[in-house]
Motif scaffolding. Structure first.
Motif, short mmCIF file in Angstrom:
data_model
loop_
_atom_site.label_atom_id
_atom_site.label_comp_id
_atom_site.label_asym_id
_atom_site.label_seq_id
_atom_site.Cartn_x
_atom_site.Cartn_y
_atom_site.Cartn_z
N LEU A 103 -60.97 63.83 -16.71
CA LEU A 103 -60.93 64.49 -15.42
C LEU A 103 -59.63 64.16 -14.71
N ARG A 104 -59.32 64.88 -13.63
CA ARG A 104 -58.03 64.73 -12.96
C ARG A 104 -58.20 64.46 -11.46
N ARG A 109 -61.78 64.73 -6.04
CA ARG A 109 -61.59 65.81 -7.02
C ARG A 109 -62.32 65.50 -8.32
N ARG A 110 -62.28 64.24 -8.77
CA ARG A 110 -62.97 63.88 -10.00
C ARG A 110 -64.47 64.04 -9.85
N GLU A 113 -65.10 67.77 -10.05
CA GLU A 113 -65.01 68.26 -11.43
C GLU A 113 -66.20 67.77 -12.25
N GLN A 115 -69.18 67.75 -11.46
CA GLN A 115 -70.36 68.60 -11.29
C GLN A 115 -70.50 69.61 -12.42
N ALA A 116 -69.44 69.80 -13.18
CA ALA A 116 -69.51 70.73 -14.31
C ALA A 116 -70.18 70.11 -15.52
N ARG A 134 -61.57 69.67 -20.62
CA ARG A 134 -62.10 69.86 -19.27
C ARG A 134 -62.14 71.34 -18.87
N HIS A 135 -61.17 72.13 -19.31
CA HIS A 135 -61.15 73.55 -18.95
C HIS A 135 -62.28 74.32 -19.65
N PHE A 138 -65.37 73.50 -17.69
CA PHE A 138 -65.47 74.28 -16.46
C PHE A 138 -65.94 75.71 -16.74
#
Length: 274
Positions: A103-104, A109-110, A113, A115-116, A134-135, A138
Motif C-alpha cells: 500500500l502507499r 491513505r493506507r 486503500e 478497505q479494498a 494493489r491496482h 482496487f
C-alpha cells in the motif's frame, strides 16, 4: 516461471486495474445473488428498508452480515450478533498485514486503500512471494461493492423467498469462484500445494464433527505449514521496476560520459604552445 512473474509485476497500473475489473466481475455476480438473499432475509426479519442497505454499504462482508442475521434470527442480542460478526471478520487482520507492504502513502491513505481488502480481491491480487498488485486489488473490489449494495437493495424491494437461491443451486457460485482462485494460486506457486492439500483434508475431516464455520477455521491451520517452507523470492512492484530501470539508465549514461572523458586526449600548455 520467474520471467512470467516479472512480466506480471511490470504491468502498468491502468492495465492492472482493468484486469481487476474483469476478475471482479465474476465475483460481483456471485456477490449480487448472495446480496439479494441477504436483503430478502433481513426484510423478513423486520430490519426495514434502509438498515440492510446501510449495513451492506458499511460492513461489505457476506459472512459477517449473514452471521448477524443468524444470531438475531435465533433470538440473540445485538451485542452477541456484533461480536460474532467481528470474530468472523477478524480474518482481515492477517490479510491486511500481508498486503500492508504494497500500500502507499501515510496512515490515512493506507487505511483507505486497505478497505479494498476483501476475500476474492485479496486472493486475485496476490502475485506470489507475499507480494500483491494493489491496482488489481482496487479494480476487483470496485466492481464488487456496488454489486453487493445493489443486490441488497433489490432483495429488500422484491423480497423473494430467502431459500430461492439454495433451491436453484446458486449458493455454490461463490465457493466455485474461490476454488478457481485457489487452483490459480496453486498452479502459480508449487510451494502452496502442500498447504492447500492439507487444508482440504482438514476441512473434509472436521466438517463431519463441526459446523462449516469452525471446520474452515480449523482447516486454515494448514497455512502454518508455509512458515516452515523456504520463502519465495521477492517480487518487484511496478513502481520499483520503473525506478530501477530509470536508475540503470542514469548509471549507464554516467558510465558512458566517464568513458568519453577518459578517452579524450589531455593537452597541456606546453603541448599547445608553438
Amino acid at each position: 516461471m520467474d520471467s512470467l512473474r516479472s512480466a506480471k509485476a511490470a504491468v502498468s497500473p491502468r492495465a492492472s486495474f482493468l484486469s481487476g475489473l474483469r476478475t471482479g466481475s465474476g465475483l460481483a455476480t456471485a456477490s449480487f445473488l448472495l446480496a439479494v438473499s441477504f436483503g430478502a432475509i433481513s426484510a423478513s426479519q423486520g430490519w426495514g428498508p434502509l438498515a440492510p442497505v446501510i449495513c451492506s454499504m458499511i460492513v461489505f462482508s457476506g459472512s459477517a452480515q449473514f452471521a448477524l442475521l443468524a444470531t438475531l434470527g435465533s433470538g440473540g442480542g445485538l451485542a452477541g450478533a456484533v461480536t460474532s460478526a467481528a470474530l468472523i471478520n477478524s480474518r482481515f487482520i492477517p490479510m491486511g498485514i500481508a498486503v500492508a507492504g504494497d500500500l502507499r502513502g501515510g496512515r490515512f491513505r493506507r487505511a483507505l486503500e486497505g478497505q479494498a481488502v476483501v476475500d476474492g480481491s485479496w486472493a486475485a491480487a496476490h502475485l506470489g512471494g507475499g507480494r500483491f498488485d494493489r491496482h488489481l486489488l482496487f479494480g476487483a473490489t470496485a466492481v464488487q461493492w456496488p454489486a453487493w449494495v445493489a443486490g441488497t437493495a433489490l432483495g429488500v424491494v422484491v423480497s423473494p423467498d430467502p431459500d430461492l437461491l439454495h433451491r436453484l443451486g446458486l449458493g455454490v457460485l461463490t465457493p466455485a469462484l474461490f476454488v478457481g482462485l485457489l487452483f490459480d494460486e496453486v498452479r502459480r506457486e508449487r510451494i502452496n500445494r502442500l498447504p492447500a492439500l492439507l487444508g482440504a483434508v482438514l476441512a473434509a475431516g472436521l466438517v463431519v464433527f463441526l459446523p462449516a464455520g469452525p471446520a474452515l477455521v480449523g482447516a486454515a491451520l494448514a497455512a502454518l505449514v508455509a512458515l516452515f517452507r523456504a520463502p519465495a523470492p521477492r517480487l518487484a512492484r511496478p513502481e520499483e521496476a520503473e525506478d530501477t530501470e530509470d536508475r540503470n539508465r542514469t548509471e549507464a549514461a554516467g558510465a558512458t560520459g566517464q568513458t568519453d572523458e577518459a578517452a579524450r586526449p589531455v593537452h597541456s600548455d606546453e603541448e599547445v604552445a608553438p
